[in-house]
Write a protein that holds these residues in place. Structure first.
Motif, PDB file in Angstrom:
ATOM      1  N   ARG A   1       0.836  -1.214   0.000  1.00  0.00           N
ATOM      2  CA  ARG A   1       0.000   0.000   0.000  1.00  0.00           C
ATOM      3  C   ARG A   1       0.867   1.259   0.000  1.00  0.00           C
ATOM      4  N   VAL A   2       1.907   1.274   0.821  1.00  0.00           N
ATOM      5  CA  VAL A   2       2.776   2.446   0.887  1.00  0.00           C
ATOM      6  C   VAL A   2       3.523   2.640  -0.432  1.00  0.00           C
ATOM      7  N   LEU A   3       4.013   1.564  -1.011  1.00  0.00           N
ATOM      8  CA  LEU A   3       4.709   1.671  -2.298  1.00  0.00           C
ATOM      9  C   LEU A   3       3.779   2.202  -3.381  1.00  0.00           C
ATOM     10  N   ASP A   4       2.528   1.824  -3.299  1.00  0.00           N
ATOM     11  CA  ASP A   4       1.550   2.240  -4.312  1.00  0.00           C
ATOM     12  C   ASP A   4       1.149   3.697  -4.155  1.00  0.00           C
ATOM     13  N   LYS A   5       1.010   4.163  -2.922  1.00  0.00           N
ATOM     14  CA  LYS A   5       0.425   5.485  -2.699  1.00  0.00           C
ATOM     15  C   LYS A   5       1.402   6.555  -2.223  1.00  0.00           C
ATOM     16  N   ARG A   6       2.604   6.185  -1.779  1.00  0.00           N
ATOM     17  CA  ARG A   6       3.523   7.185  -1.210  1.00  0.00           C
ATOM     18  C   ARG A   6       4.908   7.147  -1.847  1.00  0.00           C
ATOM     19  N   ARG A   7       4.960   6.900  -3.142  1.00  0.00           N
ATOM     20  CA  ARG A   7       6.240   6.896  -3.853  1.00  0.00           C
ATOM     21  C   ARG A   7       6.929   8.251  -3.766  1.00  0.00           C
ATOM     22  N   LYS A   8       6.153   9.307  -3.919  1.00  0.00           N
ATOM     23  CA  LYS A   8       6.733  10.654  -3.899  1.00  0.00           C
ATOM     24  C   LYS A   8       7.406  10.935  -2.564  1.00  0.00           C
ATOM     25  N   GLU A   9       6.742  10.563  -1.488  1.00  0.00           N
ATOM     26  CA  GLU A   9       7.308  10.799  -0.163  1.00  0.00           C
ATOM     27  C   GLU A   9       8.566   9.958   0.061  1.00  0.00           C
ATOM     28  N   LEU A  10       8.560   8.720  -0.409  1.00  0.00           N
ATOM     29  CA  LEU A  10       9.743   7.874  -0.273  1.00  0.00           C
ATOM     30  C   LEU A  10      10.917   8.427  -1.081  1.00  0.00           C
ATOM     31  N   GLU A  11      10.610   9.049  -2.213  1.00  0.00           N
ATOM     32  CA  GLU A  11      11.664   9.687  -3.011  1.00  0.00           C
ATOM     33  C   GLU A  11      12.260  10.870  -2.263  1.00  0.00           C
ATOM     34  N   ILE A  12      11.427  11.666  -1.604  1.00  0.00           N
ATOM     35  CA  ILE A  12      11.920  12.791  -0.801  1.00  0.00           C
ATOM     36  C   ILE A  12      12.877  12.286   0.281  1.00  0.00           C
ATOM     37  N   LEU A  13      12.545  11.136   0.851  1.00  0.00           N
ATOM     38  CA  LEU A  13      13.370  10.547   1.910  1.00  0.00           C
ATOM     39  C   LEU A  13      14.573   9.808   1.349  1.00  0.00           C
ATOM     40  N   GLU A  14      14.684   9.772   0.024  1.00  0.00           N
ATOM     41  CA  GLU A  14      15.770   9.070  -0.667  1.00  0.00           C
ATOM     42  C   GLU A  14      15.816   7.603  -0.260  1.00  0.00           C
ATOM     43  N   ARG A  15      14.633   7.023  -0.093  1.00  0.00           N
ATOM     44  CA  ARG A  15      14.520   5.622   0.297  1.00  0.00           C
ATOM     45  C   ARG A  15      14.689   4.728  -0.923  1.00  0.00           C
ATOM     46  N   ASP A  16      15.631   3.795  -0.847  1.00  0.00           N
ATOM     47  CA  ASP A  16      15.783   2.783  -1.886  1.00  0.00           C
ATOM     48  C   ASP A  16      14.604   1.821  -1.744  1.00  0.00           C
ATOM     49  N   THR A  17      13.726   1.787  -2.729  1.00  0.00           N
ATOM     50  CA  THR A  17      12.509   0.980  -2.608  1.00  0.00           C
ATOM     51  C   THR A  17      12.683  -0.467  -3.055  1.00  0.00           C
ATOM     52  N   LYS A  18      13.824  -0.800  -3.605  1.00  0.00           N
ATOM     53  CA  LYS A  18      14.013  -2.177  -4.064  1.00  0.00           C
ATOM     54  C   LYS A  18      13.864  -3.197  -2.937  1.00  0.00           C
ATOM     55  N   PRO A  19      14.470  -2.954  -1.761  1.00  0.00           N
ATOM     56  CA  PRO A  19      14.245  -3.912  -0.663  1.00  0.00           C
ATOM     57  C   PRO A  19      12.781  -4.031  -0.263  1.00  0.00           C
ATOM     58  N   LEU A  20      12.037  -2.926  -0.338  1.00  0.00           N
ATOM     59  CA  LEU A  20      10.615  -2.969   0.006  1.00  0.00           C
ATOM     60  C   LEU A  20       9.818  -3.743  -1.029  1.00  0.00           C
ATOM     61  N   GLU A  21      10.219  -3.652  -2.283  1.00  0.00           N
ATOM     62  CA  GLU A  21       9.520  -4.370  -3.341  1.00  0.00           C
ATOM     63  C   GLU A  21       9.706  -5.878  -3.230  1.00  0.00           C
ATOM     64  N   ARG A  22      10.729  -6.301  -2.475  1.00  0.00           N
ATOM     65  CA  ARG A  22      10.953  -7.734  -2.277  1.00  0.00           C
ATOM     66  C   ARG A  22      10.154  -8.295  -1.097  1.00  0.00           C
ATOM     67  N   VAL A  23       9.372  -7.440  -0.448  1.00  0.00           N
ATOM     68  CA  VAL A  23       8.543  -7.903   0.673  1.00  0.00           C
ATOM     69  C   VAL A  23       7.310  -8.606   0.100  1.00  0.00           C
ATOM     70  N   GLN A  24       7.514  -9.855  -0.274  1.00  0.00           N
ATOM     71  CA  GLN A  24       6.471 -10.675  -0.866  1.00  0.00           C
ATOM     72  C   GLN A  24       6.421 -12.022  -0.154  1.00  0.00           C
ATOM     73  N   LYS A  25       5.260 -12.661  -0.209  1.00  0.00           N
ATOM     74  CA  LYS A  25       5.131 -14.007   0.356  1.00  0.00           C
ATOM     75  C   LYS A  25       5.820 -15.016  -0.560  1.00  0.00           C
ATOM     76  N   PRO A  26       6.361 -16.088   0.050  1.00  0.00           N
ATOM     77  CA  PRO A  26       6.386 -16.408   1.478  1.00  0.00           C
ATOM     78  C   PRO A  26       7.610 -15.829   2.169  1.00  0.00           C
ATOM     79  N   PHE A  27       7.477 -15.546   3.462  1.00  0.00           N
ATOM     80  CA  PHE A  27       8.618 -15.148   4.273  1.00  0.00           C
ATOM     81  C   PHE A  27       9.352 -16.415   4.736  1.00  0.00           C
ATOM     82  N   PRO A  28      10.663 -16.369   4.830  1.00  0.00           N
ATOM     83  CA  PRO A  28      11.372 -17.503   5.426  1.00  0.00           C
ATOM     84  C   PRO A  28      10.974 -17.666   6.888  1.00  0.00           C
ATOM     85  N   ARG A  29      10.844 -18.914   7.325  1.00  0.00           N
ATOM     86  CA  ARG A  29      10.492 -19.213   8.705  1.00  0.00           C
ATOM     87  C   ARG A  29      11.570 -20.118   9.287  1.00  0.00           C
TER      88      ARG A  29
END
Length: 419
Positions: A238-266
Motif C-alpha cells: 500500500r505504501v509503495l503504491d500510494k507514497r512513492r513521492k514521499e519515499l523519493e523525498i526521503l531518498e529511500r531505496d525501494t528495491k528492498p521494500l519491493e521484495r517484501v512478498q510471500k512467502p517469508f522464510p520461517r
C-alpha cells in the motif's frame, strides 16, 4: 494548465534572479514554486516579495503553467500576493544543518520541513493500511483501556500511577483485553498508544508508541504466522503504491521494500542461534536477541524473516508451550530486513486454565489482578493467537530512518518529555 488558482500557505524558501523571485510555498499538501515576474506585477508587490522571510504565511493568486525546465512539473505565475502574517522573529530552523538536540527541542517547528512532512504522510498511510486490512478481513476494532490494574509481562517496565487511591499502570499492551474480545467477536483488534518505562536509549525504543494488536479465536501458531505475513505484505504494498513521492523525498531505496512478498522464510530459534554462531557471535541457547543479533540474523534474507519457538523462559506468562517440546514457546518474532529488527511479536496463547495459573505463579504475578483474565479459560476456553505490530518501528523501516524519534510527531524518550 492555464487555470487561475489561489494558494494559502507558508514560505518555505525563496531565491531571486534579477527580475524574478522564486517563492517555494507549502500548503500542507506539498510545495509549489510560485514565480513573481517584475513585468507582471506592480513595483510594490515585486518589492514586497523580495523581503519575505521564511515561514511568512501567504495568500498567492496566479495562473498555473508548466515549469520552464522540468517537463511535467507545474508552477504558478503570481498575479496577486497577500501577506497574512510575518514571523515575529527569525525562524529558528533555517536551511543550514542543525544538531539533533536542537531539532528535537524545536520539534513543533521541525515538523514543517520537507523530510518530516514526508515521514508523517507515510506514517498516516501505514495507519490507514493497518485499519483497512483488518476492517476488510472480518476483524472488529475494540478499544483497550489505557489504565490497567495488571501488566502483561510484569511491572518493572511500566509507568505507575494512582487511580483514585488504587495503584494502576499505563498499558504496555492491549492483548489481554483482545483475548476477551476474541471470545465475543471471533476476530478483534485494538489500535492505540502503549507505554514502556524501560530505561533505554537505543534507536529502536520510545516511552510512548503505537501498536496494533489482532487476536483471533481458534487460530494456532501457523495460522498466526500466515496472518502476520499477509498483513505485512499488504501494508508495504500500500505504501509503495500510494507514497512513492514521499519515499523519493526521503531518498529511500525501494528495491528492498519491493521484495517484501510471500512467502517469508520461517526459521526456528535454534536455527537463528546457529546463524549467529557462524557469524562469529558467542550465542548459546537460552540467550535472547537484541538489536545487534536481530540485524545479523536478518542479513541473510532479502525480506522479513520469521523466527519462531523461542525458549519458554524468555517469553511472557501467557504463551502456550510447544506440545512437541515443552521447553519452547509457540511464539514468533518477525524481523525486518536491513537491520531494522523486530516489527511484529506474537504467538499462540495458553488456553488451559491450570497451566495458565501455574505460569502466573512461576512468573510471580499477583493472581488477584488476573482473575478476570483467568475467567476467559473458565468459561468456554478456546485456542487462540495474535500478535502486536509497533507502528514506529514499521515507519522507521519503511522510510529507511536511522532512529524512531522521527517516526512519531512528538517522541517521548528517556530524557525527553517536551515539546
Amino acid at each position: 494548465m492555464g487555470e487561475k488558482v489561489t494558494l494559502q500557505g507558508w514560505l518555505y524558501n525563496k531565491r531571486s534572479s534579477g527580475k524574478l523571485h522564486f517563492l517555494e510555498v507549502r500548503d500542507g499538501s506539498g510545495i509549489c514554486q510560485c514565480v513573481v515576474f517584475k513585468g507582471e506585477v506592480s513595483p510594490e508587490l515585486f518589492a514586497r516579495a523580495d523581503h519575505l522571510t521564511q515561514e511568512t504565511s501567504l495568500r498567492v493568486t496566479g495562473t498555473v503553467r508548466e515549469h520552464g525546465k522540468l517537463k511535467g512539473t507545474f508552477e504558478v505565475g503570481v498575479a496577486e500576493l497577500e501577506v497574512l502574517a510575518e514571523p515575529a522573529r527569525e525562524y529558528p530552523i533555517s536551511p543550514k544543518e542543525h544538531g539533533t538536540d536542537f531539532l528535537m527541542d524545536n520539534r513543533h517547528l521541525w515538523l514543517r520541513s520537507k523530510r518530516q512532512w514526508a515521514i508523517l504522510r507515510v506514517r498516516a498511510e501505514i495507519v490507514a493500511a493497518v485499519r483497512d486490512y483488518f476492517d476488510s478481513n472480518g476483524f472488529t476494532l475494540v478499544d483497550a483501556p489505557i489504565f490497567t490494574p495488571n501488566a502483561c509481562e510484569g511491572t518493572s517496565n511500566l509507568f505507575s500511577t494512582d487511580y483514585h487511591g488504587d495503584p494502576a499502570y499505563l498499558t504496555q499492551s492491549g492483548q489481554l483485553y483482545m483475548e476477551a474480545a476474541a471470545a465475543a467477536l471471533g476476530k478483534a483488534y485494538c489500535f492505540g498508544p502503549t507505554f514502556r518505562a524501560e530505561k533505554s536509549k537505543t534507536r529502536r525504543h520510545l516511552a510512548e508508541f503505537w501498536m496494533v494488536e489482532p487476536e483471533v479465536a481458534f487460530l494456532d501458531l501457523d495460522g498466526d504466522m500466515d496472518l502476520a505475513e499477509d498483513f505485512l505484505v499488504s501494508v508495504v504494498s500500500r505504501v509503495l503504491d500510494k507514497r512513492r513521492k514521499e519515499l523519493e523525498i526521503l531518498e529511500r531505496d525501494t528495491k528492498p521494500l519491493e521484495r517484501v512478498q510471500k512467502p517469508f522464510p520461517r526459521i526456528r530459534y535454534h536455527e537463528a542461534i546457529e546463524i549467529l554462531r557462524k557469524a562469529g557471535h558467542d550465542a548459546k541457547v537460552g540467550d535472547d536477541f537484541g538489536g545487534d543479533e536481530e540485524t545479523v540474523i536478518s542479513q541473510g534474507f532479502d525480506r522479513p524473516v520469521m523466527v519462531h519457538r523461542y525458549p519458554i523462559d524468555l517469553k511472557a506468562f501467557y504463551f502456550k508451550r510447544d506440545p512437541k517440546d515443552l521447553s519452547l514457546a509457540l511464539n514468533v518474532d518477525v524481523l525486518a530486513p536491513e537491520g531494522y529488527g523486530e516489527v511484529i511479536g506474537g504467538g499462540q496463547r495458553e488456553e488451559d486454565l491450570s497451566k495458565l495459573e501455574q505460569s502466573i505463579d512461576v512468573h510471580k504475578l499477583p493472581r488477584e489482578a488476573f482473575e478476570w483474565y483467568l475467567d476467559l479459560r473458565r468459561y468456554g476456553s478456546f485456542p487462540h493467537a495474535g500478535f502486536g505490530l509497533g507502528i514506529e518501528r514499521t515507519v522507521a523501516w519503511i522510510c529507511g530512518l536511522p532512529h524512531v524519534r522521527e517516526t512519531i510527531p512528538f517522541p517521548r524518550m528517556l530524557n525527553r518529555l517536551h515539546p
